[in-house]
Design an enzyme around this catalytic site. Structure first.
Site: not given
Ligand code: G3H
Ligand code: ZN
Length: 293
Positions: A55, A88, A110, A140, A182, A210-211, A232, A235
């Site tokens: 990223s 990313d 993005d 996005e 996220h 995402h997230g 994706n 975390t």
């Molecule tokens: O672009 C990366 C992802 O959206 C990661 O999100 O850390 O919540 O898994 P996350």
């Molecule tokens: Zn993301």
């Protein structure tokens, strides 16, 4: 590790294969070289393709894209599994150009914080630039929140607008807002599965979630069954990594060799990646999780 053809895979090829299988591609973030090694080791263990993504925030952390980017490209080329190296959450067109120059296969541009018209204009410009150079683009629409650390599950992408956006920009994949957020450290998010199905029916390109760290396993499987094709996760794997580091350091105050705690952390991430890739590959099957809750 020798004997491989040293070429990286194309995102659209892997997304198409995932679509044919009714599964999804796992995309995981690289923060350090240990992450890149762990993600590839996990993919090898699972016998599955993988997306290694860096990223813009990780680039800021390192102060430059090239060192971590080139290391990730080298790790991706030195394996028998199919690997995409992807930029990313990039908001800077100069950084897109640098990734293209270095040999990245795809970028996520993005512009989701911009107005619809400005998002279309900026994304279309990046698509034109990247496609002319053989690089693919994810964008996005509808902002997936949480980057400030606050769970913000409310945003939703509208299917008709998403279809129009995909056509107007020429993107290869589209990240949409469907209830995830996220940087969650608890896996408790529930998704708008009907919205995912509606988006899947309306949008001509593969959908990206995402997230996904905050989304429990069964809900990820439901999301894939509803049409998500790239999942994706960042975390959650950092949590796995850090839990190992924390316990090893706590158990031995005399420990100083970084390899003695980063190595086991890397192994733990590889195991979890293999498990997640198995989950994603099998998501299309007739397992115990059904399409509805
Ligand atoms: O672009 C990366 C992802 O959206 C990661 O999100 O850390 O919540 O898994 P996350
Ligand atoms: Zn993301």
């Amino acid at each position: 590790m020798g004997g491989h053809d040293m070429t990286l895979a194309r995102l659209t090829d892997l997304l198409a294969a995932a679509d044919r299988a009714g599964g999804a591609l796992g995309a995981f973030n690289v923060f350090s070289i240990e992450h890149a090694e762990a993600l590839v080791a996990g993919a090898e263990k699972a016998g599955a393709p993988v997306v290694l993504q860096i990223s813009q925030n990780a680039v800021r952390y390192h102060g430059a894209l090239a060192p971590i980017g080139l290391a990730t490209l080298a790790i991706g080329r030195a394996t028998g599994v199919e690997v995409v190296v992807h930029l990313d959450h990039c908001t800077q067109e100069e950084l897109v150009a640098e990734a293209v120059e270095l040999g990245f296969g795809s970028v996520m541009f993005d512009a989701s914080a911009l107005s619809y018209a400005d998002n279309v204009a900026a994304t279309a410009r990046v698509v034109q630039y990247c496609h002319a150079r053989g690089v693919e683009v994810e964008a996005e629409l509808g902002e997936v929140g949480g980057k400030d650390g606050v769970h913000a599950p409310g945003a939703r992408t509208r299917p008709t607008e998403a279809a129009e956006f995909a056509t107007a920009t020429g993107v290869d994949a589209l990240a949409v807002a469907v209830g995830s957020s996220h940087a969650m450290t608890e896996r408790s998010a529930l998704l708008d599965l009907d919205r995912i199905a509606d988006l899947h029916a309306a949008v001509p390109v593969p959908l990206v979630l995402h997230g996904s760290s905050g989304v429990p396993d069964e809900e990820i499987v439901r999301a894939v069954r509803a049409g998500m094709r790239k999942i994706n996760i960042a975390t959650h794997l950092n949590k796995v990594f850090t839990d190992v580091v924390r316990s090893l350091l706590a158990a031995d105050p005399a420990l100083v060799d970084t390899r003695k705690y980063l190595g086991p952390a890397r192994d733990a991430v590889a195991e979890e990646v293999a498990r997640l890739l198995g989950l994603l590959a099998g998501a299309g099957g007739n397992g115990p999780v059904t399409g509805s809750r």
